[in-house]
Design a protein around this motif. Structure first.
Motif, short mmCIF file in Angstrom:
data_model
loop_
_atom_site.label_atom_id
_atom_site.label_comp_id
_atom_site.label_asym_id
_atom_site.label_seq_id
_atom_site.Cartn_x
_atom_site.Cartn_y
_atom_site.Cartn_z
N SER A 156 -10.33 10.25 5.25
CA SER A 156 -10.39 9.26 4.18
C SER A 156 -9.17 9.41 3.27
N THR A 158 -8.67 6.66 0.67
CA THR A 158 -9.15 6.03 -0.56
C THR A 158 -10.65 5.80 -0.40
N ASP A 159 -11.28 5.30 -1.44
CA ASP A 159 -12.71 5.01 -1.37
C ASP A 159 -13.02 3.90 -0.37
N ARG A 160 -12.00 3.14 0.03
CA ARG A 160 -12.19 2.02 0.94
C ARG A 160 -11.89 2.36 2.40
N GLN A 186 -6.92 0.75 2.44
CA GLN A 186 -7.41 1.93 3.16
C GLN A 186 -6.49 3.14 3.01
N GLU A 189 -4.43 2.21 -2.78
CA GLU A 189 -5.26 1.23 -3.48
C GLU A 189 -4.56 -0.09 -3.75
#
Length: 249
Positions: A156, A158-160, A186, A189
């Motif tokens: 991972s 970012t959070d997306r 991804q 940000e």
């Protein structure tokens, strides 16, 4: 002997483009004398260069050989005119990549001063699931390749970033259905990637083309058809090239 030479070259990375003799010795696990002898041979051939401070870096001779790789040579030649046109139409980052194992490797990139900053570089690698080009290449890879990929831990950024196997499978199915991959924020940000497949003369997806735009103002209604059209143009040019022996087998 060959494995030792390769381990010296493998000591270098995008984060370590210059290394001292002691650093190479430490990173390869070789005695200093052995590392010194191999480095000397690599410098003499041109695979390594020594800067004025005495540190070593990859030499231009190695780059000259690398750019002759068939997977990149024909692709870059066919792609560059279309990449240039795509850049002129968007003034955004335009990238060409292939799949190598579980990573995408970037063969070419065109970027402008006012385009969003990207972390990719020519010759650089990124995990396939987190990039637009990677999603395209994974989506068209054999099912066994996809299953091996989703079974591994997904990094991972970012959070997306897509890290759930079921969600990744769904995303790959969507890419196959639409013919376009959209990777939103991804890697960073502030960036969104739009990618499309490039096929060879046999219809196999061999590369992917992308435009990376600012996530805050992606203008997807303009970027998507532009990327798709450029990818189709490259595919048409590749279709005129004869299949290599590996593709005929």
């Amino acid at each position: 002997m060959t494995s030792r030479v390769l381990s010296v070259l493998d000591a270098f990375s995008s984060n370590r483009i210059q290394l001292s003799l002691s650093e190479i010795s430490r990173r390869t696990g070789m005695p200093m004398a052995t590392a010194h002898r191999l480095i000397g041979e690599l410098v003499a051939w041109g695979a390594l260069e020594r800067d004025p401070s005495g540190r070593y870096q990859i030499g231009l001779r190695l780059w000259e050989v690398a750019v002759l790789a068939p997977r990149g040579l024909g692709l870059r030649g066919a792609a560059m005119p279309f990449m240039t046109d795509l850049y002129e139409a968007t003034h955004q980052n335009v990238q060409l990549a292939v799949l190598d194992g579980s990573d995408v490797v970037y063969l070419e990139r065109i970027s402008g001063r006012h385009a969003v900053a990207v972390l990719s570089r020519v010759g650089g690698r990124w995990p396939a699931h987190a990039t637009g080009v990677g999603l395209v290449l994974l989506a068209h890879a054999p099912a066994a390749v996809q299953e091996r990929y989703v079974a591994r831990p997904l990094v991972s950024f970012t959070d997306r970033t897509i890290v759930d196997p079921a969600r990744l499978r769904g995303k790959l199915a969507e890419v196959r259905r639409t013919g376009i991959a959209i990777s939103e924020r991804q890697i960073t940000e502030d960036a969104t990637s739009v990618a499309a497949p490039i096929r060879d003369a046999g219809g196999e997806v061999v590369a992917a083309l992308s435009v990376v735009v600012r996530a805050a103002d992606p203008q997807l209604d303009v970027v998507i058809p532009a990327v798709a059209m450029a990818a189709r143009g490259i595919t048409r040019d590749l279709a005129r090239q004869p299949l290599n022996r590996k593709q005929r087998a």
